[in-house]
Scaffold this motif. Structure first.
Motif, PDB file in Angstrom:
ATOM      1  N   THR A 116      21.450  64.466  59.775  1.00 12.68           N
ATOM      2  CA  THR A 116      20.897  64.917  58.498  1.00 12.68           C
ATOM      3  C   THR A 116      19.466  65.419  58.702  1.00 12.68           C
ATOM      4  O   THR A 116      18.809  65.055  59.686  1.00 12.68           O
ATOM      5  CB  THR A 116      20.890  63.776  57.465  1.00 12.68           C
ATOM      6  N   PRO A 117      18.945  66.214  57.770  1.00 12.58           N
ATOM      7  CA  PRO A 117      17.578  66.730  57.916  1.00 12.58           C
ATOM      8  C   PRO A 117      16.516  65.637  58.068  1.00 12.58           C
ATOM      9  O   PRO A 117      15.580  65.792  58.852  1.00 12.58           O
ATOM     10  CB  PRO A 117      17.377  67.540  56.642  1.00 12.58           C
ATOM     11  N   LYS A 118      16.636  64.539  57.351  1.00  7.00           N
ATOM     12  CA  LYS A 118      15.628  63.477  57.477  1.00  7.00           C
ATOM     13  C   LYS A 118      15.693  62.802  58.840  1.00  7.00           C
ATOM     14  O   LYS A 118      14.665  62.493  59.438  1.00  7.00           O
ATOM     15  CB  LYS A 118      15.761  62.473  56.345  1.00  7.00           C
ATOM     16  N   ASP A 119      16.908  62.588  59.356  1.00  6.07           N
ATOM     17  CA  ASP A 119      17.050  62.037  60.709  1.00  6.07           C
ATOM     18  C   ASP A 119      16.532  63.029  61.745  1.00  6.07           C
ATOM     19  O   ASP A 119      15.938  62.640  62.754  1.00  6.07           O
ATOM     20  CB  ASP A 119      18.502  61.676  61.003  1.00  6.07           C
ATOM     21  N   PHE A 120      16.773  64.312  61.485  1.00  5.31           N
ATOM     22  CA  PHE A 120      16.259  65.376  62.349  1.00  5.31           C
ATOM     23  C   PHE A 120      14.729  65.312  62.411  1.00  5.31           C
ATOM     24  O   PHE A 120      14.136  65.350  63.489  1.00  5.31           O
ATOM     25  CB  PHE A 120      16.722  66.733  61.804  1.00  5.31           C
ATOM     26  N   LEU A 121      14.084  65.182  61.251  1.00  6.72           N
ATOM     27  CA  LEU A 121      12.617  65.113  61.209  1.00  6.72           C
ATOM     28  C   LEU A 121      12.101  63.828  61.842  1.00  6.72           C
ATOM     29  O   LEU A 121      11.047  63.828  62.482  1.00  6.72           O
ATOM     30  CB  LEU A 121      12.121  65.249  59.774  1.00  6.72           C
ATOM     31  N   ASN A 122      12.836  62.713  61.687  1.00  7.14           N
ATOM     32  CA  ASN A 122      12.444  61.479  62.365  1.00  7.14           C
ATOM     33  C   ASN A 122      12.478  61.650  63.879  1.00  7.14           C
ATOM     34  O   ASN A 122      11.593  61.177  64.591  1.00  7.14           O
ATOM     35  CB  ASN A 122      13.346  60.324  61.928  1.00  7.14           C
TER      36      ASN A 122
END
Length: 129
Positions: A116-122
């Motif tokens: 997901t985008p948030k996991d990607f940013l993490n």
């Protein structure tokens, strides 16, 4: 007396030089701050999954950074109200450059797991740290 004053001036100057932060570290801190800010602005539900490099080996860091930069361009804002700030953050993150060691890397962006985008940013924030 003159020697004492000169010594104090040299001591002061040398401590100032030692405490300054390199421009590269400041740039990385700014990018990390923008990545953290993007986490609140990015659309996470019903969003496209992105290839997320995790724990890249030393020779593949350049490829991982390239994958993150490419994936960042695919992020969407959560609402049109944050659009201007979102676009500015994406531009700053896209300016990230990393000079690799020159080793060949056999992995591609598609070889990494989609998240997901948030996991990607993490994952991107972890790489920057």
């Amino acid at each position: 007396m003159k020697r004492m004053i000169i010594f104090c001036i040299l001591f002061f100057c040398s401590t100032m030089v030692l405490t300054t932060v390199s421009p590269r570290k400041l740039k990385y801190k700014q990018i990390l701050k923008k990545i953290e800010g993007l986490k609140t602005m990015v659309k996470d539900e019903d969003a496209k999954l992105l290839h997320t490099p995790e724990n890249p080996v030393e020779g593949c860091l350049h490829k991982a950074v390239t994958c993150f930069k490419t994936g960042t361009q695919k992020l969407k804002p959560v609402s049109s109200q944050v659009n201007a700030e979102f676009i500015q953050a994406i531009r700053i993150v896209s300016r990230l450059t990393y000079k690799g060691s020159g080793q060949q890397c056999n992995s591609t962006c598609e070889s990494y797991e989609k998240k997901t985008p948030k996991d990607f940013l993490n994952g991107f924030a972890n790489l920057m740290q």
